[in-house]
Enzyme design. Sequence first.
Site, PDB file in Angstrom:
ATOM      1  CB  ALA A   1      37.996  47.827  -3.761  1.00  0.00           C
TER       2      ALA A   1
ATOM      3  CE1 TYR B   1      33.078  28.320  -0.626  1.00  0.00           C
ATOM      4  CE2 TYR B   1      35.060  28.718  -1.898  1.00  0.00           C
ATOM      5  CZ  TYR B   1      34.278  27.872  -1.140  1.00  0.00           C
ATOM      6  OH  TYR B   1      34.690  26.598  -0.885  1.00  0.00           O
TER       7      TYR B   1
ATOM      8  NE  ARG C   1      -1.972  -2.315   3.203  1.00  0.00           N
ATOM      9  CZ  ARG C   1      -2.354  -2.750   4.406  1.00  0.00           C
ATOM     10  NH1 ARG C   1      -3.469  -2.300   4.949  1.00  0.00           N
ATOM     11  NH2 ARG C   1      -1.602  -3.609   5.079  1.00  0.00           N
TER      12      ARG C   1
ATOM     13  CD  GLN D   1       7.451 -14.134   6.680  1.00  0.00           C
ATOM     14  OE1 GLN D   1       7.671 -12.923   6.776  1.00  0.00           O
ATOM     15  NE2 GLN D   1       6.239 -14.638   6.818  1.00  0.00           N
TER      16      GLN D   1
HETATM   17  C1  UD1 Z   1      -1.643  -6.340  11.547  1.00  0.00           C
HETATM   18  C2  UD1 Z   1      -2.558  -7.197  12.416  1.00  0.00           C
HETATM   19  C3  UD1 Z   1      -3.779  -6.365  12.776  1.00  0.00           C
HETATM   20  C4  UD1 Z   1      -3.367  -5.107  13.493  1.00  0.00           C
HETATM   21  C5  UD1 Z   1      -2.334  -4.327  12.680  1.00  0.00           C
HETATM   22  C6  UD1 Z   1      -1.753  -3.220  13.542  1.00  0.00           C
HETATM   23  C7  UD1 Z   1      -2.281  -9.515  11.734  1.00  0.00           C
HETATM   24  C8  UD1 Z   1      -2.851 -10.631  10.941  1.00  0.00           C
HETATM   25  N1  UD1 Z   1      -2.958  -8.366  11.694  1.00  0.00           N
HETATM   26  O1  UD1 Z   1      -2.336  -6.046  10.349  1.00  0.00           O
HETATM   27  O2  UD1 Z   1      -4.654  -7.106  13.608  1.00  0.00           O
HETATM   28  O3  UD1 Z   1      -4.495  -4.301  13.753  1.00  0.00           O
HETATM   29  O4  UD1 Z   1      -1.248  -5.162  12.270  1.00  0.00           O
HETATM   30  O5  UD1 Z   1      -0.857  -2.414  12.841  1.00  0.00           O
HETATM   31  O6  UD1 Z   1      -1.293  -9.689  12.405  1.00  0.00           O
HETATM   32  N2  UD1 Z   1       5.005  -8.997   8.179  1.00  0.00           N
HETATM   33  C9  UD1 Z   1       6.000  -9.943   8.055  1.00  0.00           C
HETATM   34  N3  UD1 Z   1       5.731 -11.059   7.337  1.00  0.00           N
HETATM   35  C10 UD1 Z   1       4.534 -11.303   6.747  1.00  0.00           C
HETATM   36  C11 UD1 Z   1       3.538 -10.322   6.891  1.00  0.00           C
HETATM   37  C12 UD1 Z   1       3.800  -9.174   7.620  1.00  0.00           C
HETATM   38  O7  UD1 Z   1       7.100  -9.777   8.575  1.00  0.00           O
HETATM   39  O8  UD1 Z   1       4.402 -12.351   6.128  1.00  0.00           O
HETATM   40  C13 UD1 Z   1       5.319  -7.770   8.936  1.00  0.00           C
HETATM   41  C14 UD1 Z   1       5.201  -6.513   8.102  1.00  0.00           C
HETATM   42  O9  UD1 Z   1       6.472  -6.176   7.558  1.00  0.00           O
HETATM   43  C15 UD1 Z   1       4.735  -5.467   9.097  1.00  0.00           C
HETATM   44  C16 UD1 Z   1       3.990  -6.292  10.150  1.00  0.00           C
HETATM   45  O10 UD1 Z   1       4.369  -7.637   9.974  1.00  0.00           O
HETATM   46  O11 UD1 Z   1       5.822  -4.831   9.714  1.00  0.00           O
HETATM   47  C17 UD1 Z   1       2.474  -6.160  10.023  1.00  0.00           C
HETATM   48  O12 UD1 Z   1       2.069  -6.598   8.740  1.00  0.00           O
HETATM   49  P1  UD1 Z   1       0.922  -5.885   7.941  1.00  0.00           P
HETATM   50  O13 UD1 Z   1       0.712  -6.598   6.658  1.00  0.00           O
HETATM   51  O14 UD1 Z   1       1.157  -4.429   7.877  1.00  0.00           O
HETATM   52  O15 UD1 Z   1      -0.328  -6.201   8.898  1.00  0.00           O
HETATM   53  P2  UD1 Z   1      -1.640  -5.363   9.048  1.00  0.00           P
HETATM   54  O16 UD1 Z   1      -2.536  -5.637   7.901  1.00  0.00           O
HETATM   55  O17 UD1 Z   1      -1.333  -3.945   9.342  1.00  0.00           O
HETATM   56 CA    CA Z   2       0.531  -2.731   9.356  1.00  0.00          CA
END
Ligand code: UD1
Ligand code: CA
Length: 453
Positions: free
Chosen positions: A419, A362, A13, A71
């Site tokens: 000057a 300068y 996003r 991951q």
């Molecule tokens: C997540 C939570 C949501 C919460 C929100 C708060 C879950 C399923 N949902 O949603 O309940 O309200 O955060 O900000 O946990 N990431 C990984 N590996 C992955 C996916 C994500 O490391 O496979 C990391 C992302 O880099 C990020 C964090 O986890 O830093 C959160 O991931 P994101 O996809 O932003 O989750 P949200 O949809 O915001």
């Molecule tokens: Ca998030």
Amino acid sequence: MNIVILAAGIGKRMHSVRPKVLHALANRSLLSHVIATARALEPSQLIVVVGYGAQAIRRAVSAPDIQFALQTEQQGTGHAVKHALPFIDPALPTLILYGDVPLTRVSTLHRLVDAAANGCYGVLTVISDDPHGYGRVVRDCAGRIIRIIEQKDADPWQQEIREINTGIVISPSGRLDSWLNSLTNNNAQHEFYLTDMVEHAIKDGVEIVSVQPDDVWEALGVNSKRQLADLERIYQRNVALRLLDAGVTLTDPSRIDVRGTLECGVEVSIDINCVFEGHVVLGDHVSIEPNCLIREATIAAGTRVDAFTHIDGAYVGENVVLGPYARLRPGTVLSSNVHVGNFVEVKNAVLGYGAKANHLSYIGDADVGARVNIGAGTITCNYDGINKHRTIIGDDVFVGSDTQLVAPVVVGSGATLAAGTTVWCDVPAGALVLNEKTQVTKPGYERPTKKKT
Ligand code: UD1
Ligand code: CA
């Protein structure tokens, strides 16, 4: 305790190729804010889960106290935590932070850790007027948390819930493995959600506790450029309020940006639209006019910085008057009572007590003595096309307007440069130097007139 920071996601996003957690808030990556918070909690293990852009992230934040878990496929927050398991100490609880939630207070996390002592599972939640996009906390009629449901999986009734999941949890580590292995991806995003762990913990009879931060912004995450901009404003507002509380006068707290650390003495005043970067120190009674950029600098007591001045990597002494439109570049040292005025650039140069360069000059790679007066249009010609050379000007020298000093050159103290002089040989103390030029005057000169076509 173990701390795991999730930072493997792409951040679709954001519409950017840069990994989301490397986007900057106050000139530092989101992830480095979270790492700083984690360090303040003194974890025994600090693990960052990386995936998308792993190399760039490692390069940006590598440190001896950080272990990276890879991951390779981003299959959700639960799946991410699984990759950190080999690095954690199972005897200690594990706190999970999100690389995209940068403003959580350390004291709030301490409260969460304390609340979950004795083997509880702790969730940081917050009541929000704008819960859209966040996971919602579902409670039973006794007020106990029974599950967390993601926005995309929530029915209209659940979407009305205003208590949101910050994502931050603390869990006993012994059963993490089995809970994570029980997760399924049977949901709208086909991901293994960390949020589903709550239900497994409940099944195992583990008590779920929740803690709320004092301010909603502590829980806000960055998923879009809009949210990043919103958080920047919140961060800056907090810095401005701290400065006001410490007695600094800010003409408008919504028009100052501190991207680093700003230390201020007493009676400091800062007008609108000033930006501070890196470590900046302002001594007592310093006043900064509008629209200045000040980076990595110390400005001593009583100095006045007039509008549109740009200072980078400089030490400015006491009672100096700078600007408007002055530019100090790295390696500049201005002694007390110096004046550097409009359109004067100073680089890697030392100006002695009371020296003045008030207009259009300068001064680069130079040592300028005390009380030297540098006339408008003076230039130190420090660069011969290959190498840089120094100009040394003794105390009490008078440099007339439009003088060029071709370095390396030494001007003895008390000398006077007329000057328009080009100085390419050393000048003895007390001498007058001028270049012979002839002025030709033709009386009654008729200017050409424009031809009509
Ligand atoms: C997540 C939570 C949501 C919460 C929100 C708060 C879950 C399923 N949902 O949603 O309940 O309200 O955060 O900000 O946990 N990431 C990984 N590996 C992955 C996916 C994500 O490391 O496979 C990391 C992302 O880099 C990020 C964090 O986890 O830093 C959160 O991931 P994101 O996809 O932003 O989750 P949200 O949809 O915001
Ligand atoms: Ca998030």
